[in-house]
Design an enzyme around this catalytic site. Structure first.
Site, PDB file in Angstrom:
ATOM      1  N   ARG A 105      -1.500  35.967   6.395  1.00  0.00           N
ATOM      2  CA  ARG A 105      -2.110  35.290   7.535  1.00  0.00           C
ATOM      3  C   ARG A 105      -1.146  35.267   8.711  1.00  0.00           C
ATOM      4  NH1 ARG A 105      -5.902  30.503   5.003  1.00  0.00           N
ATOM      5  NH2 ARG A 105      -7.111  31.890   3.704  1.00  0.00           N
ATOM      6  N   ASP A 165     -17.173  24.112   9.473  1.00  0.00           N
ATOM      7  CA  ASP A 165     -16.931  23.477   8.166  1.00  0.00           C
ATOM      8  C   ASP A 165     -17.863  22.268   8.026  1.00  0.00           C
ATOM      9  OD1 ASP A 165     -14.559  24.462   9.697  1.00  0.00           O
ATOM     10  OD2 ASP A 165     -13.516  24.290   7.816  1.00  0.00           O
ATOM     11  N   ARG A 168     -21.564  23.155   7.575  1.00  0.00           N
ATOM     12  CA  ARG A 168     -21.851  23.584   6.191  1.00  0.00           C
ATOM     13  C   ARG A 168     -21.870  22.363   5.264  1.00  0.00           C
ATOM     14  NH1 ARG A 168     -18.083  28.863   6.580  1.00  0.00           N
ATOM     15  NH2 ARG A 168     -19.706  30.409   7.032  1.00  0.00           N
ATOM     16  N   HIS A 192      -8.798  23.937  10.132  1.00  0.00           N
ATOM     17  CA  HIS A 192     -10.021  24.682   9.814  1.00  0.00           C
ATOM     18  C   HIS A 192      -9.774  25.578   8.599  1.00  0.00           C
ATOM     19  CE1 HIS A 192     -13.297  27.439   9.854  1.00  0.00           C
ATOM     20  NE2 HIS A 192     -12.477  28.452  10.057  1.00  0.00           N
TER      21      HIS A 192
HETATM   22  N1  LIG Z   1     -13.496  29.447  13.655  1.00  0.00           N
HETATM   23  C1  LIG Z   1     -14.476  29.745  12.784  1.00  0.00           C
HETATM   24  O1  LIG Z   1     -15.117  28.895  12.175  1.00  0.00           O
HETATM   25  C2  LIG Z   1     -14.778  31.203  12.557  1.00  0.00           C
HETATM   26  C3  LIG Z   1     -15.881  31.597  11.802  1.00  0.00           C
HETATM   27  C4  LIG Z   1     -16.147  32.969  11.658  1.00  0.00           C
HETATM   28  C5  LIG Z   1     -15.294  33.899  12.232  1.00  0.00           C
HETATM   29  N2  LIG Z   1     -14.214  33.446  12.934  1.00  0.00           N
HETATM   30  C6  LIG Z   1     -13.264  34.368  13.562  1.00  0.00           C
HETATM   31  O2  LIG Z   1     -13.869  34.996  14.696  1.00  0.00           O
HETATM   32  C7  LIG Z   1     -13.155  36.204  14.953  1.00  0.00           C
HETATM   33  C8  LIG Z   1     -14.158  37.316  15.200  1.00  0.00           C
HETATM   34  O3  LIG Z   1     -14.853  37.563  14.000  1.00  0.00           O
HETATM   35  P1  LIG Z   1     -15.900  38.789  14.014  1.00  0.00           P
HETATM   36  O4  LIG Z   1     -16.559  38.829  12.664  1.00  0.00           O
HETATM   37  O5  LIG Z   1     -16.739  38.705  15.247  1.00  0.00           O
HETATM   38  O6  LIG Z   1     -14.904  40.054  14.166  1.00  0.00           O
HETATM   39  P2  LIG Z   1     -15.305  41.499  14.746  1.00  0.00           P
HETATM   40  O7  LIG Z   1     -14.225  42.431  14.293  1.00  0.00           O
HETATM   41  O8  LIG Z   1     -16.741  41.787  14.430  1.00  0.00           O
HETATM   42  O9  LIG Z   1     -15.220  41.322  16.351  1.00  0.00           O
HETATM   43  C9  LIG Z   1     -13.999  41.203  16.976  1.00  0.00           C
HETATM   44  C10 LIG Z   1     -14.175  41.854  18.349  1.00  0.00           C
HETATM   45  O10 LIG Z   1     -12.962  41.646  19.094  1.00  0.00           O
HETATM   46  C11 LIG Z   1     -12.771  42.814  19.863  1.00  0.00           C
HETATM   47  N3  LIG Z   1     -11.376  42.891  20.316  1.00  0.00           N
HETATM   48  C12 LIG Z   1     -10.294  43.279  19.591  1.00  0.00           C
HETATM   49  N4  LIG Z   1      -9.190  43.246  20.373  1.00  0.00           N
HETATM   50  C13 LIG Z   1      -9.604  42.810  21.596  1.00  0.00           C
HETATM   51  C14 LIG Z   1      -8.940  42.560  22.827  1.00  0.00           C
HETATM   52  N5  LIG Z   1      -7.615  42.739  22.943  1.00  0.00           N
HETATM   53  N6  LIG Z   1      -9.675  42.124  23.874  1.00  0.00           N
HETATM   54  C15 LIG Z   1     -11.010  41.936  23.765  1.00  0.00           C
HETATM   55  N7  LIG Z   1     -11.705  42.162  22.626  1.00  0.00           N
HETATM   56  C16 LIG Z   1     -10.995  42.590  21.567  1.00  0.00           C
HETATM   57  C17 LIG Z   1     -13.148  43.959  18.936  1.00  0.00           C
HETATM   58  O11 LIG Z   1     -13.409  45.136  19.683  1.00  0.00           O
HETATM   59  C18 LIG Z   1     -14.395  43.382  18.272  1.00  0.00           C
HETATM   60  O12 LIG Z   1     -15.578  43.743  18.976  1.00  0.00           O
HETATM   61  C19 LIG Z   1     -12.233  36.446  13.747  1.00  0.00           C
HETATM   62  O13 LIG Z   1     -10.924  36.013  14.083  1.00  0.00           O
HETATM   63  C20 LIG Z   1     -12.828  35.515  12.684  1.00  0.00           C
HETATM   64  O14 LIG Z   1     -11.875  35.087  11.728  1.00  0.00           O
HETATM   65  C21 LIG Z   1     -13.941  32.137  13.105  1.00  0.00           C
HETATM   66  O1  LIG Z   2     -17.022  31.612   7.442  1.00  0.00           O
HETATM   67  C1  LIG Z   2     -15.915  32.083   7.768  1.00  0.00           C
HETATM   68  N1  LIG Z   2     -15.663  33.426   7.770  1.00  0.00           N
HETATM   69  C2  LIG Z   2     -14.307  33.907   7.894  1.00  0.00           C
HETATM   70  C3  LIG Z   2     -14.300  35.358   8.172  1.00  0.00           C
HETATM   71  C4  LIG Z   2     -15.149  35.938   9.086  1.00  0.00           C
HETATM   72  C5  LIG Z   2     -14.955  37.305   9.222  1.00  0.00           C
HETATM   73  S1  LIG Z   2     -13.729  37.818   8.169  1.00  0.00           S
HETATM   74  C6  LIG Z   2     -13.469  36.226   7.572  1.00  0.00           C
HETATM   75  C7  LIG Z   2     -13.562  33.597   6.637  1.00  0.00           C
HETATM   76  C8  LIG Z   2     -14.217  33.468   5.424  1.00  0.00           C
HETATM   77  C9  LIG Z   2     -13.455  33.185   4.302  1.00  0.00           C
HETATM   78  C10 LIG Z   2     -12.080  33.025   4.430  1.00  0.00           C
HETATM   79  C11 LIG Z   2     -11.498  33.178   5.687  1.00  0.00           C
HETATM   80  N2  LIG Z   2     -10.157  33.008   5.804  1.00  0.00           N
HETATM   81  C12 LIG Z   2      -9.418  33.235   6.961  1.00  0.00           C
HETATM   82  C13 LIG Z   2      -8.392  32.381   7.191  1.00  0.00           C
HETATM   83  C14 LIG Z   2      -7.536  32.598   8.262  1.00  0.00           C
HETATM   84  C15 LIG Z   2      -7.778  33.637   9.113  1.00  0.00           C
HETATM   85  F1  LIG Z   2      -6.940  33.853  10.157  1.00  0.00           F
HETATM   86  C16 LIG Z   2      -8.863  34.482   8.920  1.00  0.00           C
HETATM   87  C17 LIG Z   2      -9.708  34.276   7.819  1.00  0.00           C
HETATM   88  N3  LIG Z   2     -12.240  33.479   6.785  1.00  0.00           N
HETATM   89  C18 LIG Z   2     -13.654  33.202   9.049  1.00  0.00           C
HETATM   90  C19 LIG Z   2     -13.798  31.713   8.905  1.00  0.00           C
HETATM   91  O2  LIG Z   2     -12.887  30.939   9.459  1.00  0.00           O
HETATM   92  C20 LIG Z   2     -14.919  31.205   8.290  1.00  0.00           C
HETATM   93  S2  LIG Z   2     -15.162  29.504   8.145  1.00  0.00           S
HETATM   94  C21 LIG Z   2     -14.233  29.039   6.702  1.00  0.00           C
HETATM   95  C22 LIG Z   2     -13.298  29.880   6.144  1.00  0.00           C
HETATM   96  C23 LIG Z   2     -12.591  29.454   4.999  1.00  0.00           C
HETATM   97  C24 LIG Z   2     -12.847  28.194   4.455  1.00  0.00           C
HETATM   98  C25 LIG Z   2     -13.797  27.366   5.014  1.00  0.00           C
HETATM   99  C26 LIG Z   2     -14.489  27.787   6.153  1.00  0.00           C
HETATM  100 CL1  LIG Z   2     -15.685  26.752   6.883  1.00  0.00          CL
END
Ligand SMILES: NC(=O)c1ccc[n+]([C@@H]2O[C@H](COP(=O)([O-])OP(=O)(O)OC[C@H]3O[C@@H](n4cnc5c(N)ncnc54)[C@H](O)[C@@H]3O)[C@@H](O)[C@H]2O)c1
Ligand SMILES: O=C1N[C@](c2ccsc2)(c2cccc(Nc3ccc(F)cc3)n2)CC(O)=C1Sc1ccccc1Cl
Length: 332
Positions: A105, A165, A168, A192
């Site tokens: 990570r 979180d 859900r 998170h």
């Molecule tokens: N906080 C949460 O609860 C939560 C939940 C789900 C996903 N996420 C996070 O959201 C992020 C995106 O997830 P995703 O599934 O959409 O990934 P993804 O790979 O589908 O999309 C990421 C996008 O970022 C773009 N990108 C990469 N470098 C870039 C830059 N320098 N400038 C602009 N754009 C750039 C890529 O081209 C891509 O389109 C991940 O870090 C994931 O862990 C967070």
């Molecule tokens: O729903 C998800 N999907 C992700 C995901 C989406 C695309 S690839 C992974 C996910 C799912 C499972 C684990 C996980 N771990 C993680 C931790 C730190 C990071 F920097 C990136 C990913 N991330 C990103 C993310 O944050 C979530 S919410 C989530 C994750 C783990 C535990 C509880 C919750 Cl509520």
């Protein structure tokens, strides 16, 4: 001749609703789910999309524009150039490097920090009054990084944090009790993801604290049941990833609900990642963690003084310490 003929004695309409603009940075699974939900809920007059992948960006913009006949009129623009984001009220950052299988990570974080150094400063330059809403992971540390890189006051930098979180958690509790998730108040706070903290005392169903609700409904419960539901919040994230490879709809709706609260100045309370220093004895330094925060047009209006047990406070402080250690290794 103009397309329309004005009726007599027409006076120019006074703009009652302020022109609102949202920029979404990163048009991947999460960014597009957020964009689509924002359009469907008629939250903005203007939507700007930015990404590093030009074809993906152009394709997503056109595909959204082609839905215009079914949506409220919204100006949709996209560019690799951050000038397209100028004058945004809210900038939502979902850009992120994909976690390489087996990647630590910390290494993923380093790659995302490097990315933020090219994303946050131009956003701040073109929209100096905007609110930043960070979704990219690890969201708590990247919210701190965005705060530092933007130079914005802390109330205008928010991470989506444990908003997903908690949603859900509310779904799982509602499913367990056979009630609507909209009638379940439940807060998960802290870091998170895997190390979040469930506030048991905060859970209420239709205004009734969960513990007495369960007793009154003669629903057998042990503390383990609630712990199990909290564990399921984490497990369900991994389950979705294993089944579809990413998550999008729940995060899309949860971030759009934050955008609605902010842009419509709703003063609602959401569990989101905020600068948590000085709350609940967190004095280890500058760290973003999720707490129940009141949100409005100027961002974080305040953090609620929710009752935390000693154990919950200790869990928050442990998370703060872990995050501080990670931040210390970044050399920001
Ligand atoms: N906080 C949460 O609860 C939560 C939940 C789900 C996903 N996420 C996070 O959201 C992020 C995106 O997830 P995703 O599934 O959409 O990934 P993804 O790979 O589908 O999309 C990421 C996008 O970022 C773009 N990108 C990469 N470098 C870039 C830059 N320098 N400038 C602009 N754009 C750039 C890529 O081209 C891509 O389109 C991940 O870090 C994931 O862990 C967070
Ligand atoms: O729903 C998800 N999907 C992700 C995901 C989406 C695309 S690839 C992974 C996910 C799912 C499972 C684990 C996980 N771990 C993680 C931790 C730190 C990071 F920097 C990136 C990913 N991330 C990103 C993310 O944050 C979530 S919410 C989530 C994750 C783990 C535990 C509880 C919750 Cl509520």
């Amino acid at each position: 001749p103009s397309f329309f003929k004005a009726i007599q004695n027409t006076s120019p309409p006074s703009p009652t609703k302020r022109h609102t603009k949202i920029s979404v940075i990163g048009v991947g699974n999460v960014g597009m789910a957020i964009a689509q939900t924002i359009l469907t809920q008629d939250l903005v007059d203007e939507l700007a999309l930015v990404d590093a992948n030009s074809n993906k960006l152009q394709g997503e913009m056109l595909d959204l524009q082609h839905a215009a006949a079914f949506l409220p009129r919204t100006k949709i623009q996209a560019s690799l150039d951050y000038s397209v984001t100028a004058g945004s009220d809210l900038c939502i950052v979902t850009a992120g490097a994909r976690q390489i299988p087996g990647e630590s990570r910390l290494n993923l974080l380093q790659r995302n920090v490097t990315m933020f150094k090219s994303i946050i400063p131009p956003l701040a330059k073109y929209s100096p009054e905007a609110i930043l809403l960070i979704v990219s992971n690890p969201v708590d540390v990247l919210s701190y990084i965005a705060w530092k890189l933007s130079g914005f006051p802390a109330n205008r930098v928010i991470g989506s944090g444990t908003n997903l979180d908690s949603s859900r958690f509310r779904f799982l509790i509602a499913d367990h009790l056979d009630v609507s998730a909209q009638d379940v108040q439940a807060y998960i706070v802290g870091e998170h993801g895997d190390s979040s903290v469930a506030l048991w005392s905060s859970i209420s169903v239709g205004g009734v604290p969960i513990l007495s609700f369960l007793e009154r409904q003669q629903i057998a419960y042990e503390k383990e049941t609630l712990e199990k539901i909290h564990k399921e919040v984490v497990e369900s994230a991994y389950e979705v990833i294993s089944l579809k490879g990413y998550t999008s709809w729940a995060i899309g709706y949860s971030v759009a609900s934050l955008a609605r609260t902010i842009l419509r100045n709703q003063r609602r309370i959401h569990p989101v990642s905020v600068l948590a220093t000085s709350f609940y004895g967190i004095n280890e330094g500058e760290v973003f963690l999720s707490l129940p925060a009141q949100l409005g047009r100027t961002g974080v209006l305040g953090v609620t003084n929710v009752h935390l047990s000693d154990e919950e406070i200790q869990q928050l402080r442990n998370s703060a310490k872990t995050i501080m250690e990670v931040q210390g290794q970044l050399g920001i």
